[in-house]
Scaffold this active site. Sequence first.
Site, PDB file in Angstrom:
ATOM      1  N   TYR A 147       0.455   3.872  -1.863  1.00 18.35           N
ATOM      2  CA  TYR A 147       0.060   2.468  -1.944  1.00 18.35           C
ATOM      3  C   TYR A 147       1.282   1.602  -1.667  1.00 18.35           C
ATOM      4  CZ  TYR A 147      -1.553  -1.988  -3.950  1.00 18.35           C
ATOM      5  OH  TYR A 147      -1.883  -3.303  -4.151  1.00 18.35           O
ATOM      6  N   ASP A 242       9.472   3.054   0.533  1.00  5.88           N
ATOM      7  CA  ASP A 242       8.911   2.034  -0.358  1.00  5.88           C
ATOM      8  C   ASP A 242       9.293   2.430  -1.786  1.00  5.88           C
ATOM      9  OD1 ASP A 242       7.519   0.312  -1.914  1.00  5.88           O
ATOM     10  OD2 ASP A 242       5.542   0.727  -1.045  1.00  5.88           O
ATOM     11  N   LYS A 270       8.909  -4.758  -8.753  1.00  5.48           N
ATOM     12  CA  LYS A 270       8.863  -4.272 -10.139  1.00  5.48           C
ATOM     13  C   LYS A 270      10.221  -4.444 -10.863  1.00  5.48           C
ATOM     14  CE  LYS A 270       4.605  -1.946  -9.320  1.00  5.48           C
ATOM     15  NZ  LYS A 270       4.099  -1.201  -8.198  1.00  5.48           N
TER      16      LYS A 270
HETATM   17  C1  LIG Z   1       3.361  -1.899  -6.974  1.00  6.82           C
HETATM   18  C2  LIG Z   1       3.674  -1.378  -5.637  1.00  6.82           C
HETATM   19  C3  LIG Z   1       3.627  -2.196  -4.486  1.00  6.82           C
HETATM   20  C4  LIG Z   1       3.086  -3.594  -4.524  1.00  6.82           C
HETATM   21  O1  LIG Z   1       3.878  -4.459  -5.270  1.00  6.82           O
HETATM   22  P1  LIG Z   1       3.207  -5.830  -5.808  1.00  6.82           P
HETATM   23  O2  LIG Z   1       4.346  -6.514  -6.486  1.00  6.82           O
HETATM   24  O3  LIG Z   1       2.094  -5.425  -6.701  1.00  6.82           O
HETATM   25  O4  LIG Z   1       2.735  -6.573  -4.611  1.00  6.82           O
HETATM   26  C5  LIG Z   1       4.067  -1.669  -3.293  1.00  6.82           C
HETATM   27  N1  LIG Z   1       4.510  -0.410  -3.213  1.00  6.82           N
HETATM   28  C6  LIG Z   1       4.565   0.414  -4.275  1.00  6.82           C
HETATM   29  C7  LIG Z   1       5.096   1.794  -4.128  1.00  6.82           C
HETATM   30  C8  LIG Z   1       4.128  -0.041  -5.531  1.00  6.82           C
HETATM   31  O5  LIG Z   1       4.142   0.788  -6.575  1.00  6.82           O
END
Ligand SMILES: *Cc1c(COP(=O)(O)O)cnc(C)c1O
Length: 432
Positions: A147, A242, A270
């Site tokens: 994701y 990511d 995060k």
């Molecule tokens: C949470 C998450 C996102 C999205 O971040 P948001 O601040 O919710 O837009 C993207 N990539 C990974 C791996 C994530 O865990």
Amino acid sequence: MATITRERSHEIFTRACQLMPGGVNSPARAFGAVGGEPIIMQSASGPYITDVDGNQYVDYIGSWGPMILGHSNLAVVEAVQKATEKGTSFGAPTAAENRLAELVIEAVPSIEKVRLVNSGTEATMSAIRVARGYTGRDLVIKFAGNYHGHVDSLLVSAGSAAATLAVPNSPGVTEGTSKDTIVLPYNDVDKLTAAFAEYAGKIACVILEPVVGNMGCVIPHKQFLTALRDLTTEHGSVLIFDEVMTGFRVAYGGAQSLYGVTPDMTTLGKIVGGGLPLGAYGGRAEIMDQVLPAGKVFQAGTLSGNPIATAAGTATLEQLKSDPPYDRLEKTCSRLAEGLSAAAKAAGLEHCVQRVGSMMTLFFHPGPVNSWDDAAKCDTTMFGKFFWGMMDRGIYLPCSQYEALFVSAQHGDDEITKTIASAHEVLAQIVA
Ligand SMILES: *Cc1c(COP(=O)(O)O)cnc(C)c1O
């Protein structure tokens, strides 16, 4: 076990449903995968979160990742208060942005230059635009069950709430958008090699979670990471890690420092915002200098580098750097992993526990879970029963089999002991 009432939660949620779609502002928190209603929260401190009916829970969600230092960390709260007194947003450069940028560049091996944005989604969306601008190519490779936020072109076979809700392709994402995205199985070197052969010269970038959290915790094979690095280098494609979830989580320098594989670009979110809305993307200077106004790839933000979010992020990273909690987190979370596994074993349940540092998942599947195909075979009904049993005992787990849980530096022996004892009770009761 004390009886838990959730009357006030129910009232507030009922009203919320008239005001907001599904009563929430993000589907991951809606409890869709476990049935029932979400609990409305009111405050949080250290490893605990308290709902509007006054029930206290050991919190293993940690706002889905940011709260590695525990809730209401004193230095973070003070930094936010101090920043707020000076004004909440200027839309102009501040010295505080330099400090956070310095911390990020120093911590993350692949980042020579960084841009601050407002969320993880913005970071990944921008990173793939920059990768396409830099290479002059269109195709993006992603992996099933990973994701990357709700970016149109990455909302294909996505994990997290998208996996939970079985929305492989969201309505509203056009075919035109998703046709430039190639989806491959995670940890599959042969399929990756084949894709590079088939689409030679057309692949702008490969984006992945270097440890997956969004189909539950899935660990990358060493040869998979090596193949990713070698193939992207050979074909002139940009490798994007990511690390929105793993950055400052699995190690201060993220998964790339843990595994010793350096991508070309990295996305963060995060933890980097310390619980405020902030994300970042960065990479080699040559690539990042494509971004406007140094280069021509457009990317902007009214609130980017916001002084309050920057203050929270800086206060968080400074603590992680000066007093690293990673050894402690490793000990705490490995104890939890062993305890949950023992509880599942005692109940005679097929399961496996997968963990990297302070992120982990108890899968109701014999394992190992290496890809979305494996994850999809989990007993999610069992997970739902487990989840509610734990809730009733004051343990707040992620409300889906396909989300990793997080331990914070404030989780101690008492919390872990209570959690393991509860898991024994709940799982024994389920199979009885
Ligand atoms: C949470 C998450 C996102 C999205 O971040 P948001 O601040 O919710 O837009 C993207 N990539 C990974 C791996 C994530 O865990």
